[in-house]
Design a protein around this motif. Structure first.
Motif, mmCIF file in Angstrom:
data_model
loop_
_atom_site.group_PDB
_atom_site.id
_atom_site.type_symbol
_atom_site.label_atom_id
_atom_site.label_comp_id
_atom_site.label_asym_id
_atom_site.label_seq_id
_atom_site.Cartn_x
_atom_site.Cartn_y
_atom_site.Cartn_z
ATOM 1 N N ASP A 31 0.847 -1.196 0.000
ATOM 2 C CA ASP A 31 0.000 0.000 0.000
ATOM 3 C C ASP A 31 0.885 1.249 0.000
ATOM 4 N N ILE A 32 0.953 1.949 -1.148
ATOM 5 C CA ILE A 32 1.791 3.150 -1.227
ATOM 6 C C ILE A 32 0.961 4.439 -1.274
ATOM 7 N N ASP A 33 -0.315 4.322 -0.951
ATOM 8 C CA ASP A 33 -1.164 5.505 -0.696
ATOM 9 C C ASP A 33 -0.558 6.254 0.506
ATOM 10 N N HIS A 48 -2.012 7.397 2.977
ATOM 11 C CA HIS A 48 -2.708 7.032 4.215
ATOM 12 C C HIS A 48 -2.443 5.567 4.578
ATOM 13 N N HIS A 49 -2.562 5.259 5.866
ATOM 14 C CA HIS A 49 -2.385 3.882 6.340
ATOM 15 C C HIS A 49 -3.491 2.981 5.784
ATOM 16 N N GLY A 50 -3.130 1.799 5.296
ATOM 17 C CA GLY A 50 -4.117 0.857 4.765
ATOM 18 C C GLY A 50 -4.783 0.072 5.883
ATOM 19 N N SER A 103 2.169 -1.271 4.576
ATOM 20 C CA SER A 103 1.736 0.070 4.198
ATOM 21 C C SER A 103 2.842 1.080 4.487
ATOM 22 N N PHE A 104 3.133 1.902 3.503
ATOM 23 C CA PHE A 104 3.996 3.081 3.666
ATOM 24 C C PHE A 104 3.044 4.267 3.792
ATOM 25 N N HIS A 105 3.217 5.111 4.792
ATOM 26 C CA HIS A 105 2.261 6.208 4.948
ATOM 27 C C HIS A 105 2.808 7.366 5.768
HETATM 28 CA CA CA Z 1 -0.225 3.527 2.617
#
Ligand code: CA
Ligand code: ZLM
Ligand code: ZN
Length: 370
Positions: free
Chosen positions: A166-168, A170-172, A189-191
């Motif tokens: 997850d590179i959005d 926001h946290h997934g 997740s990266f956030h």
């Molecule tokens: Ca993310």
């Protein structure tokens, strides 16, 4: 002969307006589609129009009562008390085609899953999906359903182990929560994290529970991180996760709100830097589902999803530094494809902080000898 990559798109989704001034603008789907069409790349993809997910399909994650509520929710007679229970803050964002819109988001991701399972595509892209905050019985952060969890449940019928990246910005949280206790889905997740940034979860320490312990990773970042520092986190961590977990299939959520000058996010990646992450993952040559998500500076979302479609499908050799002539040309401001990092933005992450995060995560997966 190689199979074409699948591209899932339903034109009616792009016409939906979530609310006046709402940051999430489905029109970005139509603008991305126009760039793909204008460049000739669209013709080289397997284009698939999704069916809306049925109530039964939504219930693979969501409670029946919540699904029934969503079905009726857009109507003015929907119960006000129910709205409070199921929607929390999201009650502001009710719109007439809500159910149709989210059923197509989920239907698209389920279609992507089935194309991969049947071997009809090795890459399946659904820019209309990626709603990572949705919970089983409540809406969160613009996500009334969680198409990603539904898609992964479908993949698990065929694949033993699924990796979710997850590179959005926001946290997934919704995807992590759904699979927090299982060792069959690895979530990372990266956030952006800190200063109450939505949804406030995704601490470095959170790494799964019970059977799932060690099968979740969170990479919390401060504002301003740009390409090189992000790559120095992403590449070694993903290399290690791939080696340790050895997934049979990958789901990559590509929210574009982590690039420079997003309306909600404060990271500072360039479009090319973000797309490199996609190239890195696709290079593992696993069945890969690529989904949308956030992205609130609309013309830049279209640039990046266009670029990523080309990168993921190996057609990026056909791109130039300039956007193809297209009907939204004036809207783009500049005719350039890339969104550069903003040189005036300072990276608030220190090299030491990033190194500590990286080494703490990698240390969990040391083989013991080294
Ligand atoms: Ca993310
Ligand atoms: N207020 N309008 C990311 C989801 C982020 C919750 C604070 C509502 C906004 C934001 C809405 C036009 C994904 C929160 C916000 C104002 C409670 C969030 C409507 C501006 C506007 O101008 C706006 C009237 C709106 C909403 C900003 N909301 C910014 N951040 C987050 C949700 C979803 O990218 O990860 C995946 C698709 N919500 O911070 C509030 C606490 C509601
Ligand atoms: Zn986001």
């Amino acid at each position: 002969m190689s199979t074409k990559a699948a591209y899932i798109y339903h034109h009616t989704m792009a016409d939906v307006i979530l609310g006046p001034g709402h940051p999430m603008q489905p029109a970005r789907l139509a603008i991305t589609h126009e760039l793909l069409s204008a460049s000739g790349i669209l013709d080289q993809l397997l284009c698939v129009e999704p069916q809306p997910a049925t109530k039964a399909q939504l219930q693979a994650l969501h409670d029946k009562d919540y699904v029934d509520f969503l079905f009726r929710a857009a109507s003015p007679i929907a119960d006000k008390d129910q709205k409070c229970v199921y929607l929390c803050m999201e009650a502001l964002f009710m719109f007439p085609d809500l159910y149709k819109y989210y059923a197509l988001c989920a239907g698209g991701t389920l279609t992507a899953a089935r194309l991969l399972i049947r071997g009809e595509a090795k890459i399946a892209i659904n820019w209309g999906g990626g709603l990572h905050h949705g919970k089983k019985d409540w809406a969160h952060g613009f996500c009334f359903v969680n198409d990603i969890v539904l898609g992964i449940i479908e993949l698990l019928k065929f694949y033993d182990r699924v990796l979710y990246i997850d590179i959005d910005v926001h946290h997934g949280d919704g995807v992590e929560a759904a699979f927090n206790n299982t060792d069959r889905v690895f979530t990372i997740s990266f956030h952006q994290f800190g200063n109450e940034f939505f949804p406030r979860t995704g601490r470095l320490e959170d790494c799964g529970e019970e059977e799932g312990q060690g099968f979740a990773v969170n990479v919390p970042l401060k504002p301003g991180i740009a390409d090189e520092a992000y790559r120095n986190m992403f590449t070694p961590i993903m290399e290690r996760v791939m080696a340790v977990f050895n997934p049979n299939a990958v789901v990559l959520q590509c929210g574009t709100d982590s690039i420079a000058n997003d309306r909600l996010g404060s990271l500072n990646l360039s479009a090319k830097g973000h797309a490199e992450c996609v190239a890195f993952i696709c290079n593992f040559k696993l069945p890969t589902m690529i989904l949308g998500g956030g992205g609130y500076t609309v013309q830049n979302v279209a640039r990046l999803w266009f670029l990523k479609t080309a990168v993921a499908t190996g057609l990026d050799g056909q791109l130039t530094e300039k956007l193809p002539a297209n009907k939204y040309y004036n809207f783009f401001g500049t005719g350039k494809l890339n969104v550069p990092s903003d040189a005036t933005v300072k990276d608030q992450n220190t090299a030491e902080e990033l190194e500590l995060i990286r080494s703490k995560i990698l240390a969990r997966y040391d083989s013991g000898t080294g």
